[in-house]
Write a protein that holds these residues in place. Sequence first.
Motif, PDB file in Angstrom:
ATOM      1  N   ARG A 148       0.825  -1.209   0.000  1.00 11.40           N
ATOM      2  CA  ARG A 148       0.000   0.000   0.000  1.00 11.40           C
ATOM      3  C   ARG A 148       0.861   1.262   0.000  1.00 11.40           C
ATOM      4  O   ARG A 148       0.591   2.224  -0.710  1.00 11.40           O
ATOM      5  CB  ARG A 148      -0.942   0.001   1.214  1.00 11.40           C
ATOM      6  N   SER A 149       1.930   1.250   0.810  1.00  9.81           N
ATOM      7  CA  SER A 149       2.790   2.443   0.878  1.00  9.81           C
ATOM      8  C   SER A 149       3.579   2.644  -0.417  1.00  9.81           C
ATOM      9  O   SER A 149       3.830   3.769  -0.835  1.00  9.81           O
ATOM     10  CB  SER A 149       3.751   2.344   2.070  1.00  9.81           C
ATOM     11  N   MET A 150       3.941   1.545  -1.094  1.00 11.11           N
ATOM     12  CA  MET A 150       4.701   1.639  -2.347  1.00 11.11           C
ATOM     13  C   MET A 150       3.848   2.148  -3.497  1.00 11.11           C
ATOM     14  O   MET A 150       4.357   2.740  -4.441  1.00 11.11           O
ATOM     15  CB  MET A 150       5.282   0.270  -2.736  1.00 11.11           C
ATOM     16  N   THR A 151       2.541   1.875  -3.437  1.00 12.23           N
ATOM     17  CA  THR A 151       1.669   2.155  -4.594  1.00 12.23           C
ATOM     18  C   THR A 151       0.596   3.201  -4.284  1.00 12.23           C
ATOM     19  O   THR A 151      -0.405   3.288  -5.002  1.00 12.23           O
ATOM     20  CB  THR A 151       0.984   0.856  -5.062  1.00 12.23           C
ATOM     21  N   GLN A 152       0.805   3.951  -3.212  1.00 14.22           N
ATOM     22  CA  GLN A 152      -0.165   4.988  -2.814  1.00 14.22           C
ATOM     23  C   GLN A 152      -1.553   4.393  -2.602  1.00 14.22           C
ATOM     24  O   GLN A 152      -2.577   4.988  -2.923  1.00 14.22           O
ATOM     25  CB  GLN A 152      -0.232   6.105  -3.865  1.00 14.22           C
ATOM     26  N   GLY A 153      -1.570   3.174  -2.086  1.00 14.28           N
ATOM     27  CA  GLY A 153      -2.833   2.504  -1.789  1.00 14.28           C
ATOM     28  C   GLY A 153      -3.526   1.898  -2.990  1.00 14.28           C
ATOM     29  O   GLY A 153      -4.645   1.388  -2.872  1.00 14.28           O
ATOM     30  N   LYS A 154      -2.887   1.915  -4.181  1.00 18.30           N
ATOM     31  CA  LYS A 154      -3.547   1.440  -5.408  1.00 18.30           C
ATOM     32  C   LYS A 154      -3.256  -0.025  -5.730  1.00 18.30           C
ATOM     33  O   LYS A 154      -3.876  -0.598  -6.614  1.00 18.30           O
ATOM     34  CB  LYS A 154      -3.116   2.307  -6.597  1.00 18.30           C
ATOM     35  N   GLY A 155      -2.288  -0.617  -5.051  1.00 19.93           N
ATOM     36  CA  GLY A 155      -1.915  -2.000  -5.372  1.00 19.93           C
ATOM     37  C   GLY A 155      -2.707  -3.005  -4.556  1.00 19.93           C
ATOM     38  O   GLY A 155      -3.149  -2.726  -3.440  1.00 19.93           O
ATOM     39  N   GLU A 156      -2.871  -4.181  -5.113  1.00 24.20           N
ATOM     40  CA  GLU A 156      -3.502  -5.283  -4.381  1.00 24.20           C
ATOM     41  C   GLU A 156      -2.819  -6.580  -4.781  1.00 24.20           C
ATOM     42  O   GLU A 156      -2.196  -6.672  -5.839  1.00 24.20           O
ATOM     43  CB  GLU A 156      -5.005  -5.361  -4.673  1.00 24.20           C
ATOM     44  N   PHE A 157      -2.919  -7.573  -3.890  1.00 19.53           N
ATOM     45  CA  PHE A 157      -2.272  -8.849  -4.226  1.00 19.53           C
ATOM     46  C   PHE A 157      -3.098  -9.997  -3.669  1.00 19.53           C
ATOM     47  O   PHE A 157      -3.886  -9.844  -2.742  1.00 19.53           O
ATOM     48  CB  PHE A 157      -0.836  -8.897  -3.669  1.00 19.53           C
ATOM     49  N   THR A 158      -2.913 -11.158  -4.298  1.00 18.44           N
ATOM     50  CA  THR A 158      -3.493 -12.396  -3.781  1.00 18.44           C
ATOM     51  C   THR A 158      -2.360 -13.398  -3.623  1.00 18.44           C
ATOM     52  O   THR A 158      -1.340 -13.336  -4.322  1.00 18.44           O
ATOM     53  CB  THR A 158      -4.559 -12.977  -4.726  1.00 18.44           C
ATOM     54  N   MET A 159      -2.549 -14.312  -2.691  1.00 19.37           N
ATOM     55  CA  MET A 159      -1.481 -15.250  -2.365  1.00 19.37           C
ATOM     56  C   MET A 159      -2.111 -16.600  -2.059  1.00 19.37           C
ATOM     57  O   MET A 159      -3.090 -16.676  -1.335  1.00 19.37           O
ATOM     58  CB  MET A 159      -0.722 -14.712  -1.144  1.00 19.37           C
ATOM     59  N   GLU A 160      -1.553 -17.644  -2.655  1.00 19.66           N
ATOM     60  CA  GLU A 160      -2.004 -18.982  -2.308  1.00 19.66           C
ATOM     61  C   GLU A 160      -0.828 -19.943  -2.302  1.00 19.66           C
ATOM     62  O   GLU A 160       0.177 -19.735  -2.978  1.00 19.66           O
ATOM     63  CB  GLU A 160      -3.108 -19.468  -3.247  1.00 19.66           C
ATOM     64  N   TYR A 161      -0.976 -21.002  -1.508  1.00 20.02           N
ATOM     65  CA  TYR A 161       0.108 -21.968  -1.345  1.00 20.02           C
ATOM     66  C   TYR A 161       0.421 -22.660  -2.672  1.00 20.02           C
ATOM     67  O   TYR A 161      -0.486 -23.058  -3.404  1.00 20.02           O
ATOM     68  CB  TYR A 161      -0.298 -23.001  -0.292  1.00 20.02           C
ATOM     69  N   SER A 162       1.717 -22.799  -2.962  1.00 21.58           N
ATOM     70  CA  SER A 162       2.142 -23.475  -4.182  1.00 21.58           C
ATOM     71  C   SER A 162       2.803 -24.818  -3.869  1.00 21.58           C
ATOM     72  O   SER A 162       2.342 -25.858  -4.310  1.00 21.58           O
ATOM     73  CB  SER A 162       3.115 -22.579  -4.967  1.00 21.58           C
ATOM     74  N   ALA A 163       3.881 -24.801  -3.077  1.00 19.73           N
ATOM     75  CA  ALA A 163       4.597 -26.042  -2.758  1.00 19.73           C
ATOM     76  C   ALA A 163       5.613 -25.753  -1.658  1.00 19.73           C
ATOM     77  O   ALA A 163       5.867 -24.597  -1.308  1.00 19.73           O
ATOM     78  CB  ALA A 163       5.309 -26.591  -3.994  1.00 19.73           C
ATOM     79  N   HIS A 164       6.190 -26.815  -1.098  1.00 17.62           N
ATOM     80  CA  HIS A 164       7.333 -26.674  -0.190  1.00 17.62           C
ATOM     81  C   HIS A 164       8.618 -26.895  -0.994  1.00 17.62           C
ATOM     82  O   HIS A 164       8.692 -27.833  -1.796  1.00 17.62           O
ATOM     83  CB  HIS A 164       7.270 -27.706   0.942  1.00 17.62           C
ATOM     84  N   GLN A 165       9.595 -26.017  -0.795  1.00 18.82           N
ATOM     85  CA  GLN A 165      10.882 -26.153  -1.477  1.00 18.82           C
ATOM     86  C   GLN A 165      12.010 -25.999  -0.469  1.00 18.82           C
ATOM     87  O   GLN A 165      11.859 -25.336   0.562  1.00 18.82           O
ATOM     88  CB  GLN A 165      11.023 -25.084  -2.572  1.00 18.82           C
ATOM     89  N   ALA A 166      13.150 -26.585  -0.816  1.00 20.17           N
ATOM     90  CA  ALA A 166      14.300 -26.546   0.096  1.00 20.17           C
ATOM     91  C   ALA A 166      14.861 -25.129   0.220  1.00 20.17           C
ATOM     92  O   ALA A 166      14.930 -24.388  -0.765  1.00 20.17           O
ATOM     93  CB  ALA A 166      15.384 -27.489  -0.415  1.00 20.17           C
ATOM     94  N   VAL A 167      15.246 -24.756   1.438  1.00 19.92           N
ATOM     95  CA  VAL A 167      15.891 -23.456   1.652  1.00 19.92           C
ATOM     96  C   VAL A 167      17.371 -23.598   1.304  1.00 19.92           C
ATOM     97  O   VAL A 167      17.921 -24.701   1.231  1.00 19.92           O
ATOM     98  CB  VAL A 167      15.725 -22.973   3.106  1.00 19.92           C
ATOM     99  N   THR A 168      18.033 -22.473   1.099  1.00 23.07           N
ATOM    100  CA  THR A 168      19.470 -22.505   0.806  1.00 23.07           C
ATOM    101  C   THR A 168      20.237 -22.856   2.080  1.00 23.07           C
ATOM    102  O   THR A 168      19.720 -22.730   3.197  1.00 23.07           O
ATOM    103  CB  THR A 168      19.934 -21.141   0.280  1.00 23.07           C
ATOM    104  N   GLN A 169      21.490 -23.265   1.912  1.00 24.49           N
ATOM    105  CA  GLN A 169      22.302 -23.690   3.053  1.00 24.49           C
ATOM    106  C   GLN A 169      22.489 -22.575   4.073  1.00 24.49           C
ATOM    107  O   GLN A 169      22.439 -22.807   5.288  1.00 24.49           O
ATOM    108  CB  GLN A 169      23.680 -24.189   2.562  1.00 24.49           C
ATOM    109  N   ASP A 170      22.723 -21.323   3.586  1.00 28.82           N
ATOM    110  CA  ASP A 170      22.938 -20.229   4.526  1.00 28.82           C
ATOM    111  C   ASP A 170      21.668 -19.916   5.316  1.00 28.82           C
ATOM    112  O   ASP A 170      21.727 -19.638   6.522  1.00 28.82           O
ATOM    113  CB  ASP A 170      23.438 -18.975   3.795  1.00 28.82           C
TER     114      ASP A 170
END
Length: 759
Positions: free
Chosen positions: A725-747
Amino acid sequence: MSRTRESARAIARAIRWKRAWTSMGDGVASARDGCRGVDGFGGTTPGRTTARTTARTTAWTTRMKSSDAADARALRRNIGISAHIDSGKTTLTERILFYTGRIDSIHEVRGKDGVGAKMDSMELEREKGITIQSAATYCQWKDSPINIIDTPGHVDFTIEVERALRVLDGAILVLCSVGGVQSQSITVDRQMRRYGVPRLCFVNKCDRAGANPWKVLSQVREKLKLNAAAVQIPIGLEDQHDGVVDLVRMKAVTFSGSNGETLTWADVPDNLKELAKEKRKVLIESVAEVDEELGDLFLMGEQPTEEQLKAAIRRATVSNQFAPLFMGSAYKNRGVQLLLDGVTDYLPNPSEVKNIALDLKNNEEPVVVADDPSAPLVGLAFKLEEGRFGQLTYLRIYQGKIEKGMTITNTSSGKKLKVPRLVRMHSDDMEDVSSASAGDIVALFGVDCKSGDTFTDGTVNLAMTSMRVPEPVMSLAVSPKSKSDGGNFSKALQRFQKEDPTFRVHMDEESGQTIISGMGELHLDIYVERMRREYKVDCEVGQPRVNYREAITKRADFDYLHKKQSGGQGQYGKVVGYIEPLQESTDVIFENGIVGNAIAPSFIQAVEKGFKEAAQTGGLLGYPVEGIRVVLTDGQSHAVDSSELAFKLAALAAFRQAFHSANPKLLEPIMKVDVTIPSEFQGTVIGNVNRRKGTINDTSADGDDVIVSANVPLSQMFGYSTELRSMTQGKGEFTMEYSAHQAVTQDVQAELINSMGKK
């Protein structure tokens, strides 16, 4: 048109009466003649005549009542309204309720009068301007009773859409004429396909700047892979949008009056005649591809009549081979009445939908339930809610009839109970009814059950097939600020779990914290806020916890002897074998590869139990282990000291021994994120996604907007809504849904082990 339909209906009724009379056949004629006994004066016998006439009339009336009841059931519709967030579902439902006479005035989702839309009855919904819980209502359009469920658009509340579509016979997929087919539109379409729900498409917001319904139709065909065609064309777009041309009737319709309640039918305007002919041809071709009768007419070069085209569209829609596309603007009161005509003309009645139950007496053999009020009762409890008078259970009646005071059986638990109160819902209002039959959606009070239970009258033992419940992807640690609130805190959590299958609660054994899990940040925030408002419990909320998983990357052997002697019978159990990763599965699989009886068969089950219990807490950070096969190849038991407990403990220790040798790794949940933003913010938003360790999959233009699709680790998505909201002056919107589990990097894995290991 309504007078014409009433006349047609009257003629059809007269024909049915005549057929009923004729179907009595010679039996009626002979009875009629036989009752004319000749007396001494050559007249009839009055007593016999009266008896025969009464019997004939009774049979006649009974048959007609049955016929009229069947006709009434054929007019009933059960529909849902689903869409991407902010496409206008609740606004559309508000107009439907107004035009059908269920409400006296129209209120907006975020109305200045402070009333808000009827279907957003929760205070939080009216404040935030979003639908959180699906709401049921019913109305009548012309002769058709319609049950409606208005569903949320936000992906966090996807279970509300899931269970609504499970019990509905048809749906309206609402699409924004500017946004088109958006990410949640695709999710909703997938849910409709899962349950085989026929749909109408309604391109809403044709009054908005940048409206382009033809682009939306193209996206419906390309992105949703639907055989769709417009049954209307707009008369003007943006601020010039005034009505539509009906391509079936080939008439123009404009809407006037303070709330668009006055429809004016006229000839197609000259400037739209060519377009109307072209689009009607496309409509006929699209339906002819999947309907044999219309296909024959099309091949012979004949133009279908209005009734022939309407019947063909209905057949194709009910069979899920076609999706008619309507246009309008709910907010500006354009096109809603014609959409209601489409619901009654094209969507199926309950008898046209094949519903499957499982026969629990016959190895869960699939059984088709009949839309017949005289058959044994079968109903599905698809939604629970805490009402003013206790638990409110929403019930879809698939077969038979339910009455207030009758005894029903819960086939999941076997419990019998009396129906204390039966109501029909109108958002948060209740209207008492004495009975409901096949095809109805009602609610019960005082019934103890869980979502997904099946009720019968006890003469059959059936269970309706269940709905899909997605797994939660985010967790929070919560606790009441005041110890005195502990009772209300527990009550609230129990209620929310019962109402929402995607909301889970458990106690973390190591930390002693109460952990709530759900579908996203908004989902959990809403429940914390509801605890404060509805139960007066202020909560302390810990940092959201991500549901990591653990896995192994290579094979590792184990050879472990559990031996304990402390006087008396000891403990002895030895297990030998190996663990290895599974490439395309997340299951934990146990295989007994022992040849002979190195371990007594009675102890093998204890070994399996030990390994599977050990896999619940991995050796890195204690998260569940997935995608692993455990193979037992050898072992040793003792004639006196071996026991199930000894072998279970041996398996637990052997798993931990091998796990650390199998090069374990942490897996994190990856979310599919779709961000819709004005094009001038594209660079800033993409840069932010990259900083959040996201992978950009695609960027596409959508009018003046840009849609950025990316895969982002869930751990990096906390607080994103505020930042966007702060980046887009309140004009942006997003949707999010689970895709899969993936391995994290070593660090990242080392950092997590270091930080979380200390905790």
